[in-house]
Design a protein around this motif. Sequence first.
Motif, PDB file in Angstrom:
ATOM      1  N   ARG B  72     -23.319  29.313   2.882  1.00 27.80           N
ATOM      2  CA  ARG B  72     -22.421  28.809   4.031  1.00 27.80           C
ATOM      3  C   ARG B  72     -21.351  27.835   3.425  1.00 27.80           C
ATOM      4  NH1 ARG B  72     -22.790  24.079   7.414  1.00 27.80           N
ATOM      5  NH2 ARG B  72     -21.651  24.677   9.468  1.00 27.80           N
ATOM      6  N   GLU B  73     -21.620  27.328   2.232  1.00 32.05           N
ATOM      7  CA  GLU B  73     -20.720  26.777   1.539  1.00 32.05           C
ATOM      8  C   GLU B  73     -19.502  27.488   1.022  1.00 32.05           C
ATOM      9  OE1 GLU B  73     -21.886  24.424  -1.953  1.00 32.05           O
ATOM     10  OE2 GLU B  73     -20.018  24.651  -3.037  1.00 32.05           O
ATOM     11  N   MET B  74     -19.885  28.754   0.183  1.00 29.86           N
ATOM     12  CA  MET B  74     -19.190  29.841   0.074  1.00 29.86           C
ATOM     13  C   MET B  74     -18.131  30.105   1.282  1.00 29.86           C
ATOM     14  SD  MET B  74     -18.983  29.176  -2.944  1.00 29.86           S
ATOM     15  CE  MET B  74     -17.645  30.306  -3.367  1.00 29.86           C
ATOM     16  N   TYR B  75     -18.902  30.387   2.422  1.00 27.92           N
ATOM     17  CA  TYR B  75     -18.224  30.892   3.632  1.00 27.92           C
ATOM     18  C   TYR B  75     -16.992  29.877   3.785  1.00 27.92           C
ATOM     19  CZ  TYR B  75     -21.620  34.385   5.416  1.00 27.92           C
ATOM     20  OH  TYR B  75     -22.334  35.614   5.634  1.00 27.92           O
ATOM     21  N   GLY B  76     -17.174  28.817   3.685  1.00 30.34           N
ATOM     22  CA  GLY B  76     -16.151  27.560   3.739  1.00 30.34           C
ATOM     23  C   GLY B  76     -14.855  27.688   3.220  1.00 30.34           C
ATOM     24  N   TYR B  77     -14.847  28.610   1.884  1.00 31.80           N
ATOM     25  CA  TYR B  77     -13.636  29.010   1.286  1.00 31.80           C
ATOM     26  C   TYR B  77     -12.730  29.686   2.171  1.00 31.80           C
ATOM     27  CZ  TYR B  77     -15.093  27.178  -3.282  1.00 31.80           C
ATOM     28  OH  TYR B  77     -15.218  26.330  -4.456  1.00 31.80           O
ATOM     29  N   TYR B  78     -13.035  30.383   3.401  1.00 35.49           N
ATOM     30  CA  TYR B  78     -12.163  31.144   4.160  1.00 35.49           C
ATOM     31  C   TYR B  78     -12.479  31.273   5.498  1.00 35.49           C
ATOM     32  CZ  TYR B  78     -15.847  34.960   3.445  1.00 35.49           C
ATOM     33  OH  TYR B  78     -17.002  35.479   3.848  1.00 35.49           O
ATOM     34  N   ARG B  79     -13.648  30.552   5.713  1.00 36.13           N
ATOM     35  CA  ARG B  79     -14.213  30.702   7.262  1.00 36.13           C
ATOM     36  C   ARG B  79     -14.159  29.204   7.978  1.00 36.13           C
ATOM     37  NH1 ARG B  79     -15.872  35.602   8.037  1.00 36.13           N
ATOM     38  NH2 ARG B  79     -15.884  35.014  10.065  1.00 36.13           N
ATOM     39  N   SER B  80     -13.867  29.130   9.201  1.00 36.11           N
ATOM     40  CA  SER B  80     -13.726  30.250   9.961  1.00 36.11           C
ATOM     41  C   SER B  80     -12.204  30.877   9.786  1.00 36.11           C
ATOM     42  CB  SER B  80     -13.753  29.664  11.531  1.00 36.11           C
ATOM     43  OG  SER B  80     -12.412  28.980  11.741  1.00 36.11           O
ATOM     44  N   THR B  81     -12.390  32.149  10.263  1.00 33.37           N
ATOM     45  CA  THR B  81     -11.313  33.000  10.201  1.00 33.37           C
ATOM     46  C   THR B  81     -10.617  32.747  11.488  1.00 33.37           C
ATOM     47  OG1 THR B  81     -12.243  34.890  10.818  1.00 33.37           O
ATOM     48  CG2 THR B  81     -12.239  34.698   8.465  1.00 33.37           C
ATOM     49  N   PRO B  82      -9.234  33.000  11.536  1.00 38.89           N
ATOM     50  CA  PRO B  82      -8.775  32.675  12.902  1.00 38.89           C
ATOM     51  C   PRO B  82      -8.892  33.680  14.089  1.00 38.89           C
ATOM     52  CG  PRO B  82      -7.106  33.374  11.390  1.00 38.89           C
ATOM     53  CD  PRO B  82      -8.305  33.204  10.406  1.00 38.89           C
ATOM     54  N   LEU B  83      -8.948  33.338  15.180  1.00 33.68           N
ATOM     55  CA  LEU B  83      -9.245  34.167  16.339  1.00 33.68           C
ATOM     56  C   LEU B  83      -7.420  34.073  16.703  1.00 33.68           C
ATOM     57  CD1 LEU B  83     -10.576  36.035  18.729  1.00 33.68           C
ATOM     58  CD2 LEU B  83     -10.389  33.838  20.073  1.00 33.68           C
ATOM     59  N   VAL B  84      -6.937  35.031  17.192  1.00 28.85           N
ATOM     60  CA  VAL B  84      -5.513  35.222  17.357  1.00 28.85           C
ATOM     61  C   VAL B  84      -5.253  35.947  18.608  1.00 28.85           C
ATOM     62  CG1 VAL B  84      -3.284  35.926  16.316  1.00 28.85           C
ATOM     63  CG2 VAL B  84      -5.046  35.463  14.673  1.00 28.85           C
ATOM     64  N   ARG B  85      -4.552  35.354  19.443  1.00 32.68           N
ATOM     65  CA  ARG B  85      -3.851  35.886  20.613  1.00 32.68           C
ATOM     66  C   ARG B  85      -2.815  36.620  20.125  1.00 32.68           C
ATOM     67  NH1 ARG B  85      -3.380  34.855  26.495  1.00 32.68           N
ATOM     68  NH2 ARG B  85      -2.418  36.537  26.898  1.00 32.68           N
ATOM     69  N   ALA B  86      -2.853  38.108  20.554  1.00 31.46           N
ATOM     70  CA  ALA B  86      -1.696  38.872  19.745  1.00 31.46           C
ATOM     71  C   ALA B  86      -0.685  38.768  20.867  1.00 31.46           C
ATOM     72  CB  ALA B  86      -2.368  40.454  19.767  1.00 31.46           C
ATOM     73  N   TYR B  87       0.106  37.809  20.831  1.00 34.67           N
ATOM     74  CA  TYR B  87       1.318  37.495  22.114  1.00 34.67           C
ATOM     75  C   TYR B  87       2.612  38.665  21.770  1.00 34.67           C
ATOM     76  CZ  TYR B  87      -0.483  33.187  24.110  1.00 34.67           C
ATOM     77  OH  TYR B  87      -1.291  32.310  24.471  1.00 34.67           O
ATOM     78  N   GLY B  88       2.768  39.087  20.205  1.00 32.84           N
ATOM     79  CA  GLY B  88       3.609  39.763  20.040  1.00 32.84           C
ATOM     80  C   GLY B  88       3.465  41.222  20.327  1.00 32.84           C
ATOM     81  N   LEU B  89       2.130  41.513  20.086  1.00 32.65           N
ATOM     82  CA  LEU B  89       1.689  42.895  20.378  1.00 32.65           C
ATOM     83  C   LEU B  89       1.695  43.166  22.024  1.00 32.65           C
ATOM     84  CD1 LEU B  89       0.770  45.876  19.750  1.00 32.65           C
ATOM     85  CD2 LEU B  89      -1.593  44.988  19.655  1.00 32.65           C
ATOM     86  N   GLU B  90       1.390  42.163  22.703  1.00 31.70           N
ATOM     87  CA  GLU B  90       1.462  42.353  24.166  1.00 31.70           C
ATOM     88  C   GLU B  90       2.816  42.541  24.688  1.00 31.70           C
ATOM     89  OE1 GLU B  90      -0.561  39.024  25.872  1.00 31.70           O
ATOM     90  OE2 GLU B  90      -2.168  38.995  24.695  1.00 31.70           O
ATOM     91  N   GLN B  91       3.558  41.691  24.090  1.00 31.51           N
ATOM     92  CA  GLN B  91       4.890  41.868  24.422  1.00 31.51           C
ATOM     93  C   GLN B  91       5.625  43.184  24.156  1.00 31.51           C
ATOM     94  OE1 GLN B  91       7.188  38.473  22.817  1.00 31.51           O
ATOM     95  NE2 GLN B  91       9.208  39.150  23.705  1.00 31.51           N
ATOM     96  N   ALA B  92       5.039  43.587  23.043  1.00 32.60           N
ATOM     97  CA  ALA B  92       5.713  45.032  22.526  1.00 32.60           C
ATOM     98  C   ALA B  92       5.400  45.996  23.516  1.00 32.60           C
ATOM     99  CB  ALA B  92       5.329  45.358  21.060  1.00 32.60           C
ATOM    100  N   LEU B  93       3.977  45.847  23.968  1.00 29.36           N
ATOM    101  CA  LEU B  93       3.465  46.811  25.023  1.00 29.36           C
ATOM    102  C   LEU B  93       3.893  46.676  26.456  1.00 29.36           C
ATOM    103  CD1 LEU B  93       0.195  47.054  23.102  1.00 29.36           C
ATOM    104  CD2 LEU B  93       1.812  48.881  23.381  1.00 29.36           C
ATOM    105  N   ASP B  94       4.176  45.505  26.834  1.00 30.57           N
ATOM    106  CA  ASP B  94       4.591  45.150  27.941  1.00 30.57           C
ATOM    107  C   ASP B  94       3.313  45.133  28.906  1.00 30.57           C
ATOM    108  OD1 ASP B  94       6.035  44.083  30.134  1.00 30.57           O
ATOM    109  OD2 ASP B  94       6.715  46.196  30.908  1.00 30.57           O
ATOM    110  N   THR B  95       2.322  44.756  28.190  1.00 33.13           N
ATOM    111  CA  THR B  95       0.771  44.879  28.937  1.00 33.13           C
ATOM    112  C   THR B  95       0.340  43.656  29.627  1.00 33.13           C
ATOM    113  OG1 THR B  95      -1.433  45.543  28.787  1.00 33.13           O
ATOM    114  CG2 THR B  95      -0.454  44.492  26.897  1.00 33.13           C
ATOM    115  N   PRO B  96      -0.229  43.629  30.868  1.00 39.66           N
ATOM    116  CA  PRO B  96      -0.907  42.451  31.456  1.00 39.66           C
ATOM    117  C   PRO B  96      -2.271  42.155  30.808  1.00 39.66           C
ATOM    118  CG  PRO B  96      -1.309  44.514  32.873  1.00 39.66           C
ATOM    119  CD  PRO B  96      -0.343  44.787  31.867  1.00 39.66           C
ATOM    120  N   ALA B  97      -2.748  42.900  29.883  1.00 39.78           N
ATOM    121  CA  ALA B  97      -3.847  42.618  29.311  1.00 39.78           C
ATOM    122  C   ALA B  97      -3.703  41.377  28.209  1.00 39.78           C
ATOM    123  CB  ALA B  97      -4.521  43.778  28.265  1.00 39.78           C
ATOM    124  N   HIS B  98      -4.829  40.825  27.880  1.00 40.90           N
ATOM    125  CA  HIS B  98      -4.857  39.450  27.073  1.00 40.90           C
ATOM    126  C   HIS B  98      -5.475  40.269  25.830  1.00 40.90           C
ATOM    127  CE1 HIS B  98      -4.641  36.173  30.252  1.00 40.90           C
ATOM    128  NE2 HIS B  98      -3.697  37.230  30.492  1.00 40.90           N
TER     129      HIS B  98
END
Lengths: 438, 438
Positions: B72-98
């Motif tokens: 768990r200490e070594m996980y702390g070197y890079y975790r938590s990894t981000p959860l990302v909302r893909a606003y850029g992709l949503e916009q490129a696809l013009d989709t109502p999906a989140h």
Amino acid sequence: MKQKRFFLEESKIPTQWYNIQAEMPTKPLPLKNPATGAEMSAEDLYPIFAEECSRQELNQSDAWIAIPDKVREMYGYYRSTPLVRAYGLEQALDTPAHIYFKNESVSPIGSHKLNSALAQAYYLKQEGVTNVTTETGAGQWGAALAYAARLFGLEAAIYQVKISYQQKPYRRSIMQLFGAQVTPSPSMSTRAGKDILTATPNHQGSLGTAISEAIELARTTPNCKYALGSVLSHVALHQTVIGLEAEQQMAMAGEYPDEIYAAFGGGSNFAGLAFPFMRHNFKGERHTRFIAVEPTACPKLTKGTFEYDFGDEAGYTPLLPMYTLGHDFRPANIHAGGLRYHGAGVIVSQLLKDGYMEAMDVDQLEVFDAAQLFAKSEGIIPAPESGHAIAAVIRRAKECRETGEEKVILFNLSGHGLIDMTAYDEYLSGNMINLPAR
Amino acid sequence: MKQKRFFLEESKIPTQWYNIQAEMPTKPLPLKNPATGAEMSAEDLYPIFAEECSRQELNQSDAWIAIPDKVREMYGYYRSTPLVRAYGLEQALDTPAHIYFKNESVSPIGSHKLNSALAQAYYLKQEGVTNVTTETGAGQWGAALAYAARLFGLEAAIYQVKISYQQKPYRRSIMQLFGAQVTPSPSMSTRAGKDILTATPNHQGSLGTAISEAIELARTTPNCKYALGSVLSHVALHQTVIGLEAEQQMAMAGEYPDEIYAAFGGGSNFAGLAFPFMRHNFKGERHTRFIAVEPTACPKLTKGTFEYDFGDEAGYTPLLPMYTLGHDFRPANIHAGGLRYHGAGVIVSQLLKDGYMEAMDVDQLEVFDAAQLFAKSEGIIPAPESGHAIAAVIRRAKECRETGEEKVILFNLSGHGLIDMTAYDEYLSGNMINLPAR
């Protein structure tokens, strides 16, 4: 569990850049028109750069400049970058020093360069420009500008230093994936390139030659402007988001840096981390040491002279008051393309002259020894450029082991080295050598 | 500013992995000894795997297993990894999906593989093992194990699938930088390799051949054990840290996924993201859809049969009850080395059979179209493996554009593609083709 990484909430991402020019005890000397010797105004720079960037370049009065909302939104795609306590490296060195690094390698493009690319592309788009051109060495800046141009719908043409174009084909591919045109420099597509190749056949390129070609393209193409990735004061301004974040993050860690290190090419990653902290030195509130680390093969800060010189090989730029090795200096082919530049930015040059910062140089083999040790102890393979800062930090941390000093050291991990594995191959094979300045 | 990325405080990084076997409505069938047909016990696996991993492999009673403090200490070197909302992709696809993605590419090694490599290397070290060996396809797992082995002071020997060794030389360099020995497989250094090359000259390798060689090395080398990067249940267990983090992060975003997508090779990144969410489906609390996305060229889930088969080409492993294309299946040379495996893990196979998840396949060109669109809109160049999940998500988001559904979609960005630029070059040059299953 000891906390390893520090992040800021998105609301704490800076809303303003820090313009150190407004608070420097001695202001930088003006830029000069090489033909007339006259002082350059912002308007004189408009034909080449975004107008807002031109104004920022010469702004010596406003200490804080607002980050446009759209740019800050795009910063949110990867910022804040983590401030990391290098416990692994400390343990490997058995040092009492506390070593921190700001990890700019987590940007989508792999380096700090995106901080200014987004700003410059944004301003160009706002001002109705359609085409942007630039130079790139190792390709970190070119990749960042290619992505930023794509985001803002600009066409991008990039001159990449020939030796890097050959050594790092993946960076070319990355730029192309984002839709940019990439040309190895010096090329036969500009007058500057032809002149350089005629005078020096087989010229391997340098940032100075690539800048000449890009500026010429901007001058001779309708609605095309130029964006620079380092050296200039507005680039340093955009990069201060690094140090402004780091200052808050160091406070989260409950410490303040005694010493700050960054690799030095034109000054953008150094300025970005150092300038926000330096303002406290100006006011006498703090006494942090700032150390710029350059390659022995390209030692403008430690061996250059302070004088007016061109920023490019062909002499297209204004004359800049800076530490320089001469604009026709041809650096050896070290594996740190981002540091192969003959001069230093005007702000940094003035700060060095006035004793607010220090400079040192390190050899290529020491850099790669340091980079490998860092990779093994922290897991991140650094860009060879960033390896220069790491080498200096390791030297200092070993001194602290001898003296017992618990110095708080902060450095900038400006980028990762995943696209630089050919350089690591050369190192691992035992074929790498130190290269002198020539 | 809409929040783009969600991180957990270090104290919220999971302290336990989720062992789905304990809560599956139908337990997986046992592993069998190919010579006797007898059910395998954990003790039977000790000669090959870490003893603790062997016990985890067959543990069908404990739903939660503590993550060792050091891991768990070594996980702390890079975790938590981000959860990302893909606003850029949503916009490129013009989709109502989140659209959300869990960005495992920010691990030092560039993929989720480190989550299990750290655990396996830790247990091996604890148990007094000195040498570890493994297989790797694209090199993501090999790089992760090389780094983890280095951290815990183990000697590492890695067999890399020959086609990937040739296509991705940088990954070999990364493994070597961390001190691992890397051999292209099939090689002439094992009996299994010799047999394969004699039967099929110019064999390009597969995960199945490389596993055979690594297992043989482990069996014939004193104090050497084997570590696998996917397929097995203890690997899936370690990867659940991804989904356990994502569950908390989705709550921070105020949403819960309707559909979860992940690329599928042996199952490790799919299991890691999906299993923690699936437990709520078991209890009837949620009705999330889980979709594994595999390459058309290697379609074990959509075209394979459920039966007992070997996990490797030479037949060294226990017999595993799984969806398989046959252990001598030779996948076409698609640019997604991590997905070129003939079988699926036993847990996933049972879940698919029982209807708790779905599977689909996508062609190579659709994958790279999707990967480029993602890069241009989110700035991150995905691994070709991860591109499979992206392609499926884009298909679905386009459907949502037609239907107006505001589906909440989550996928796993298992790794970045910075070491895969030769594949992108082929794509950009127009020379890439779709490859069928053969």
